[in-house]
Design a protein around this motif. Structure first.
Motif, PDB file in Angstrom:
ATOM      1  N   ARG A 224      35.744  12.543 143.657  1.00 55.59           N
ATOM      2  CA  ARG A 224      36.954  11.707 143.703  1.00 55.59           C
ATOM      3  C   ARG A 224      37.721  11.836 142.381  1.00 55.59           C
TER       4      ARG A 224
ATOM      5  N   ARG B 127      28.134   4.072 138.730  1.00 58.89           N
ATOM      6  CA  ARG B 127      28.520   5.482 138.662  1.00 58.89           C
ATOM      7  C   ARG B 127      29.401   5.768 137.448  1.00 58.89           C
TER       8      ARG B 127
ATOM      9  N   LYS C 132      18.012   4.487 139.583  1.00 56.48           N
ATOM     10  CA  LYS C 132      18.709   3.757 138.510  1.00 56.48           C
ATOM     11  C   LYS C 132      18.671   2.237 138.703  1.00 56.48           C
TER      12      LYS C 132
ATOM     13  N   GLY D 298      26.061   1.671 152.313  1.00 55.97           N
ATOM     14  CA  GLY D 298      26.119   2.614 151.193  1.00 55.97           C
ATOM     15  C   GLY D 298      27.178   3.671 151.440  1.00 55.97           C
TER      16      GLY D 298
ATOM     17  N   ARG E 141      27.366  11.747 150.075  1.00 54.55           N
ATOM     18  CA  ARG E 141      27.733  10.733 149.082  1.00 54.55           C
ATOM     19  C   ARG E 141      27.895  11.343 147.698  1.00 54.55           C
TER      20      ARG E 141
ATOM     21  N   ARG F   2      39.031   0.173 142.632  1.00 51.61           N
ATOM     22  CA  ARG F   2      38.300   0.287 141.364  1.00 51.61           C
ATOM     23  C   ARG F   2      38.964  -0.573 140.286  1.00 51.61           C
TER      24      ARG F   2
ATOM     25  N   THR G  43      26.371  -2.753 140.120  1.00 54.15           N
ATOM     26  CA  THR G  43      27.803  -2.688 140.472  1.00 54.15           C
ATOM     27  C   THR G  43      28.033  -2.048 141.841  1.00 54.15           C
TER      28      THR G  43
ATOM     29  N   ARG H 215      29.841  -2.271 147.946  1.00 61.08           N
ATOM     30  CA  ARG H 215      29.237  -2.525 149.251  1.00 61.08           C
ATOM     31  C   ARG H 215      29.819  -3.803 149.882  1.00 61.08           C
TER      32      ARG H 215
HETATM   33  O1   DC Z   1      24.720   2.405 143.786  1.00 61.02           O
HETATM   34  P1   DC Z   1      25.001   2.240 145.285  1.00 61.02           P
HETATM   35  O2   DC Z   1      24.307   3.262 146.142  1.00 61.02           O
HETATM   36  O3   DC Z   1      24.708   0.862 145.760  1.00 61.02           O
HETATM   37  O4   DC Z   1      26.581   2.462 145.440  1.00 61.02           O
HETATM   38  C1   DC Z   1      27.220   2.507 146.681  1.00 61.02           C
HETATM   39  C2   DC Z   1      28.513   3.290 146.546  1.00 61.02           C
HETATM   40  O5   DC Z   1      29.418   2.553 145.714  1.00 61.02           O
HETATM   41  C3   DC Z   1      28.358   4.647 145.865  1.00 61.02           C
HETATM   42  O6   DC Z   1      28.133   5.699 146.785  1.00 61.02           O
HETATM   43  C4   DC Z   1      29.667   4.825 145.133  1.00 61.02           C
HETATM   44  C5   DC Z   1      30.149   3.429 144.860  1.00 61.02           C
HETATM   45  N1   DC Z   1      29.992   3.014 143.462  1.00 61.02           N
HETATM   46  C6   DC Z   1      30.958   3.430 142.574  1.00 61.02           C
HETATM   47  O7   DC Z   1      31.839   4.189 142.947  1.00 61.02           O
HETATM   48  N2   DC Z   1      30.941   2.986 141.290  1.00 61.02           N
HETATM   49  C7   DC Z   1      29.968   2.188 140.853  1.00 61.02           C
HETATM   50  N3   DC Z   1      29.977   1.762 139.588  1.00 61.02           N
HETATM   51  C8   DC Z   1      28.939   1.771 141.737  1.00 61.02           C
HETATM   52  C9   DC Z   1      28.972   2.214 143.052  1.00 61.02           C
END
Ligand code: DC
Length: 214
Positions: free
Chosen positions: A170, A113, A13, A78, A163, A91, A31, A36
């Motif tokens: 959640r 996400r 993505k 990550g 992950r 959040r 995002t 991170r």
């Molecule tokens: O997309 P990423 O792998 O860089 O994201 C790292 C972690 O951040 C992912 O495992 C869950 C969280 N995340 C999230 O909860 N909501 C988002 N919009 C982006 C990432």
């Protein structure tokens, strides 16, 4: 035009979002970097990743400068990001920032996400990108090994499964496709094919939107 791209770790993505942003001349926000960067702030100050107060403080103090480091893209971060992202107050602290980015006059591409479900429920186009865990692990392994990280494919697959379970399980803003998202399974697609499919979704949404208005 707002384009919302969601999907699990290593689904492609991020690459897709970047390509779409450059194709349509829109700014792009990854995002995942926000979560991170919060995780990194906690780790740097030896706070546990579950320390809600410290995590919210870190989220409130974020600015663009914090999002530029290559260390944020590593495997450790990550995993840690997925833990802090499960804290509802973290959040909430990041919602306004992301919405402000999306509300730029020219529009934006955001990937994460919960973009299509929570951050930009009115996005013009929503794409949910998936691929099998095995294929995602292969891609992430190649990326990490290419950056010199000492990892095995099995360890990366294990991370991806953990992950996925944490991000989907959640209670707040879990990883789930919005009801009106287009699904894009990239398991057997290369980046060029995935990009073409995504552009077709965006162009199609433009036509549908124009039809609805006329
Ligand atoms: O997309 P990423 O792998 O860089 O994201 C790292 C972690 O951040 C992912 O495992 C869950 C969280 N995340 C999230 O909860 N909501 C988002 N919009 C982006 C990432």
């Amino acid at each position: 035009m707002i384009i919302a791209i969601d999907g699990p770790a290593a689904s492609g993505k991020g690459t897709l979002a970047k390509r779409l942003a450059s194709h349509f001349g829109l700014p792009h926000l990854d995002t995942g970097l926000l979560y991170r960067a919060v995780a990194r702030a906690l780790l740097d100050f030896d706070h546990p990743l579950t320390d809600e107060k410290a995590a919210v403080r870190a989220a409130q103090a974020l600015d663009r400068v914090h999002l530029d480091e290559s260390r944020l893209r590593g495997r450790e971060m990550g995993e840690a990001a997925s833990v802090v992202a499960a804290i509802p107050a973290v959040r909430s602290a990041l919602v306004d920032w992301q919405r402000a980015f999306a509300r730029r006059p020219e529009g934006a591409v955001l990937d994460g996400r919960d973009i299509g479900t929570v951050i930009c429920p009115d996005a013009d186009v929503k794409i949910f990108v998936t691929a099998t865990p095995e294929e995602r692990a292969r891609r992430r392994f190649r990326e990490l090994a290419g950056r010199g990280e000492d990892v095995t494919l099995d360890a990366v697959l294990d991370d991806i499964r953990k992950r996925d379970a944490r991000d989907s399980g959640r209670s707040t803003a879990p990883l789930v496709a919005a009801a009106d998202a287009r699904l894009l399974d990239t398991t057997t697609l290369d980046i060029e094919q995935a990009f073409k499919a995504a552009v077709a979704f965006v162009d199609g949404a433009g036509r549908d939107g124009a039809k609805a208005k006329s």
